[in-house]
Design a protein around this motif. Structure first.
Motif, PDB file in Angstrom:
ATOM      1  N   LEU A 129       0.839  -1.206   0.000  1.00 13.52           N
ATOM      2  CA  LEU A 129       0.000   0.000   0.000  1.00 13.52           C
ATOM      3  C   LEU A 129       0.873   1.254   0.000  1.00 13.52           C
ATOM      4  N   PRO A 130       0.318   2.384  -0.468  1.00  9.93           N
ATOM      5  CA  PRO A 130       1.084   3.628  -0.360  1.00  9.93           C
ATOM      6  C   PRO A 130       1.210   4.068   1.105  1.00  9.93           C
ATOM      7  N   THR A 131       2.166   4.936   1.389  1.00  7.04           N
ATOM      8  CA  THR A 131       2.430   5.313   2.787  1.00  7.04           C
ATOM      9  C   THR A 131       1.206   5.898   3.483  1.00  7.04           C
ATOM     10  N   GLU A 132       0.416   6.676   2.755  1.00  4.99           N
ATOM     11  CA  GLU A 132      -0.744   7.284   3.420  1.00  4.99           C
ATOM     12  C   GLU A 132      -1.772   6.240   3.852  1.00  4.99           C
ATOM     13  N   ARG A 133      -1.621   5.027   3.338  1.00  4.13           N
ATOM     14  CA  ARG A 133      -2.542   3.975   3.774  1.00  4.13           C
ATOM     15  C   ARG A 133      -1.847   2.933   4.660  1.00  4.13           C
ATOM     16  N   GLY A 134      -0.652   3.258   5.084  1.00  2.00           N
ATOM     17  CA  GLY A 134       0.017   2.377   6.039  1.00  2.00           C
ATOM     18  C   GLY A 134       0.988   1.395   5.425  1.00  2.00           C
ATOM     19  N   GLY A 135       1.298   1.601   4.130  1.00  2.76           N
ATOM     20  CA  GLY A 135       2.257   0.706   3.486  1.00  2.76           C
ATOM     21  C   GLY A 135       3.557   1.426   3.172  1.00  2.76           C
ATOM     22  N   LEU A 136       4.385   0.803   2.322  1.00  3.25           N
ATOM     23  CA  LEU A 136       5.660   1.409   1.921  1.00  3.25           C
ATOM     24  C   LEU A 136       5.830   1.331   0.405  1.00  3.25           C
ATOM     25  N   SER A 137       4.732   1.103  -0.303  1.00  9.24           N
ATOM     26  CA  SER A 137       4.764   0.948  -1.759  1.00  9.24           C
ATOM     27  C   SER A 137       5.867  -0.012  -2.189  1.00  9.24           C
ATOM     28  N   GLY A 138       6.048  -1.062  -1.423  1.00  9.63           N
ATOM     29  CA  GLY A 138       7.150  -1.981  -1.701  1.00  9.63           C
ATOM     30  C   GLY A 138       6.670  -3.411  -1.856  1.00  9.63           C
ATOM     31  N   ALA A 139       7.639  -4.279  -2.086  1.00  7.72           N
ATOM     32  CA  ALA A 139       7.335  -5.702  -2.233  1.00  7.72           C
ATOM     33  C   ALA A 139       7.718  -6.434  -0.951  1.00  7.72           C
ATOM     34  N   ALA A 140       7.294  -7.692  -0.867  1.00  9.65           N
ATOM     35  CA  ALA A 140       7.632  -8.522   0.294  1.00  9.65           C
ATOM     36  C   ALA A 140       8.444  -9.735  -0.149  1.00  9.65           C
ATOM     37  N   LEU A 141       9.398 -10.095   0.684  1.00  8.54           N
ATOM     38  CA  LEU A 141      10.143 -11.343   0.481  1.00  8.54           C
ATOM     39  C   LEU A 141       9.628 -12.309   1.531  1.00  8.54           C
ATOM     40  N   TYR A 142       9.220 -13.489   1.104  1.00  5.83           N
ATOM     41  CA  TYR A 142       8.538 -14.396   2.018  1.00  5.83           C
ATOM     42  C   TYR A 142       9.277 -15.727   2.070  1.00  5.83           C
ATOM     43  N   ILE A 143       9.932 -16.005   3.168  1.00  4.97           N
ATOM     44  CA  ILE A 143      10.579 -17.312   3.343  1.00  4.97           C
ATOM     45  C   ILE A 143       9.648 -18.171   4.200  1.00  4.97           C
ATOM     46  N   ASP A 144       9.171 -19.225   3.586  1.00  2.00           N
ATOM     47  CA  ASP A 144       8.158 -20.080   4.205  1.00  2.00           C
ATOM     48  C   ASP A 144       8.823 -21.401   4.561  1.00  2.00           C
ATOM     49  N   ASP A 164      -5.261  -5.178  -6.603  1.00  2.00           N
ATOM     50  CA  ASP A 164      -5.545  -6.229  -7.564  1.00  2.00           C
ATOM     51  C   ASP A 164      -4.850  -7.517  -7.082  1.00  2.00           C
ATOM     52  N   PRO A 165      -5.599  -8.604  -6.893  1.00  2.39           N
ATOM     53  CA  PRO A 165      -5.004  -9.827  -6.324  1.00  2.39           C
ATOM     54  C   PRO A 165      -3.807 -10.351  -7.108  1.00  2.39           C
ATOM     55  N   ASP A 166      -3.891 -10.294  -8.449  1.00  2.00           N
ATOM     56  CA  ASP A 166      -2.769 -10.794  -9.252  1.00  2.00           C
ATOM     57  C   ASP A 166      -1.519  -9.939  -9.047  1.00  2.00           C
ATOM     58  N   GLU A 167      -1.731  -8.625  -9.065  1.00  2.00           N
ATOM     59  CA  GLU A 167      -0.592  -7.729  -8.859  1.00  2.00           C
ATOM     60  C   GLU A 167      -0.013  -7.896  -7.460  1.00  2.00           C
ATOM     61  N   ALA A 168      -0.885  -8.086  -6.492  1.00  2.00           N
ATOM     62  CA  ALA A 168      -0.413  -8.274  -5.109  1.00  2.00           C
ATOM     63  C   ALA A 168       0.456  -9.524  -5.025  1.00  2.00           C
ATOM     64  N   CYS A 169       0.052 -10.586  -5.718  1.00  2.00           N
ATOM     65  CA  CYS A 169       0.843 -11.821  -5.694  1.00  2.00           C
ATOM     66  C   CYS A 169       2.176 -11.651  -6.412  1.00  2.00           C
ATOM     67  N   GLU A 170       2.176 -10.797  -7.422  1.00  2.00           N
ATOM     68  CA  GLU A 170       3.419 -10.555  -8.149  1.00  2.00           C
ATOM     69  C   GLU A 170       4.451  -9.818  -7.297  1.00  2.00           C
ATOM     70  N   ARG A 171       3.965  -9.113  -6.302  1.00  2.00           N
ATOM     71  CA  ARG A 171       4.885  -8.339  -5.457  1.00  2.00           C
ATOM     72  C   ARG A 171       5.215  -9.069  -4.160  1.00  2.00           C
ATOM     73  N   ILE A 172       4.960 -10.357  -4.145  1.00  2.00           N
ATOM     74  CA  ILE A 172       5.436 -11.175  -3.021  1.00  2.00           C
ATOM     75  C   ILE A 172       6.405 -12.196  -3.602  1.00  2.00           C
ATOM     76  N   ILE A 173       7.639 -12.081  -3.204  1.00  2.00           N
ATOM     77  CA  ILE A 173       8.665 -12.968  -3.740  1.00  2.00           C
ATOM     78  C   ILE A 173       8.867 -14.080  -2.726  1.00  2.00           C
ATOM     79  N   TYR A 174       8.600 -15.287  -3.182  1.00  2.13           N
ATOM     80  CA  TYR A 174       8.420 -16.405  -2.271  1.00  2.13           C
ATOM     81  C   TYR A 174       9.487 -17.470  -2.433  1.00  2.13           C
ATOM     82  N   ALA A 175       9.894 -18.051  -1.331  1.00  2.76           N
ATOM     83  CA  ALA A 175      10.733 -19.247  -1.390  1.00  2.76           C
ATOM     84  C   ALA A 175      10.395 -20.154  -0.224  1.00  2.76           C
ATOM     85  N   GLU A 176      10.359 -21.443  -0.496  1.00  7.18           N
ATOM     86  CA  GLU A 176      10.178 -22.379   0.601  1.00  7.18           C
ATOM     87  C   GLU A 176      11.553 -22.875   1.025  1.00  7.18           C
ATOM     88  N   ALA A 177      11.807 -22.844   2.319  1.00  8.17           N
ATOM     89  CA  ALA A 177      13.078 -23.337   2.843  1.00  8.17           C
ATOM     90  C   ALA A 177      12.888 -24.771   3.300  1.00  8.17           C
TER      91      ALA A 177
END
Ligand code: GTP
Ligand code: MG
Length: 325
Positions: A129-144, A164-177
């Motif tokens: 989300l943008p900063t005014e909505r509590g985000g950082l306009s950034g992506a997430a790295l997710y180690i699961d 947009d759900p598809d765009e949101a998923c594109e901005r989560i970079i995922y890896a399973e450990a």
């Protein structure tokens, strides 16, 4: 007239890093100037680089990104650069000073089903989300580490906050450990992907599960703690270098002797995890539908306290009215 500052973009742009050295450094997970600036001589020596040379490289990287002594006033300016990500619950945000903060580690610990992974999912959405909505306009790295990441849940939460759900998923970079060594390696090699994708949130869910199952028995404890310690420091350095929030989860074991006390749990990883984490939040189930209690048990500057939140179809939410002060 100050000399014009040279801009370094790639590690081979640094003095004393040639193509071959750059290759060696990349192999052990140092692909950016930021990561070299926060490296230790011993880490570079592991790639067969002499100590003197390692020190030069680190110094050059530090100079390139201007890591140096600052006055307290300058520090205050730097701290202004600290960003925060909303958890979805105002009550929980307030408890931790306005959301999960960048440049440090936030640990959620609690029993099975207490909401640790749900919070990770929500933060991975909210960071976008943008900063005014509590985000950082950034992506997430997710180690699961436990294969509990759910794309459908991300889509559900994204829709609710208007992404947009598809765009949101594109901005989560995922890896399973797959095991603790793999988990360590994933983080060691993460700097490039963090930089290229504007990652502002690094999640490890769970930080401790693999370590706990692999290092069983008293005699393996020192090794486990030493590895966990190093892993946590790597995480902290990434969070600082990229102004990202680091969020880890930690399951707790019940302490039978104190079964009825509110703190009758012992975080896995013991003191090591506790000391490296800056903010620690203990989660537990409460009476009421899907209600959870978050207790701030350690913070660099905030008092202890508690907040209630709810896990609903929408994600992490406040208890309407009940704790909205
Ligand atoms: P462990 O990883 O087993 O230690 O637990 P955890 O702390 O990660 O628990 P988690 O975050 O997975 O919380 C699970 C709880 O979240 C469930 O018991 C549900 O109450 C709630 N939950 C999970 N998914 C949904 C969902 O899609 N809708 C709703 N309403 N609640 C959900
Ligand atoms: Mg979980």
């Amino acid at each position: 007239m100050p000399a014009e500052k040279k801009v370094y973009l790639r590690i081979e742009d640094l003095p004393s890093v040639g193509a071959a050295t750059a290759q060696k450094l990349r192999e052990i997970g140092f692909s950016t100037i930021e990561s070299l600036a926060t490296a230790t001589i011993a880490e570079l020596a592991a790639a067969g680089i002499g100590e003197k040379r390692a020190a030069e490289i680190i110094a050059a990287a530090r100079e390139a990104i201007e890591i140096s002594w600052v006055t307290a006033k300058q520090l205050a300016e730097l701290k202004k650069g600290v960003g925060r990500i909303t958890t979805g619950s105002k009550a929980l945000d307030n408890l931790i000073g306005g959301g999960v903060e960048t440049q440090s580690i936030t640990e959620f610990f609690g029993e099975f089903g207490s909401g640790k992974s749900q919070l990770c999912h929500q933060l991975a959405v909210n960071v976008q989300l943008p900063t005014e909505r509590g985000g950082l306009s950034g992506a997430a790295l997710y180690i699961d580490t436990e294969n509990t990441f759910r794309i459908e849940r991300i889509a559900q939460m994204a829709k609710h906050v208007g992404l947009d759900p598809d765009e949101a998923c594109e901005r989560i970079i995922y890896a399973e450990a797959y095991n603790s060594d793999h988990q360590i390696l994933l983080l060691e090699k993460a700097d490039k992907v963090i930089k290229e994708n504007n990652v502002r949130l690094i999640i490890i869910d769970s930080l401790t599960a693999h370590f706990r199952s692999e290092y069983v028995g008293r005699q393996s404890l020192p090794e486990r703690q030493q590895k966990l310690n190093k892993h946590m420091h790597k995480l902290l350095r990434l969070a600082r270098a990229f102004n990202a929030a680091a969020v880890v989860t930690n399951q707790v074991m019940a302490r039978p002797d104190e079964f009825f006390s509110a703190m009758a749990v012992l975080p896995v990883g013991g003191h090591i995890v506790g000391h490296t984490s800056h903010t620690r939040i203990y989660l537990r189930k409460a009476a009421g539908k899907n209600v959870r209690i978050a207790r701030l048990v350690a913070s660099p500057y905030l008092p202890e306290g508690e907040a209630l939140f709810r896990i609903t179809e929408n994600g992490i939410e406040d208890l309407e009215g009940e704790n909205a002060e």
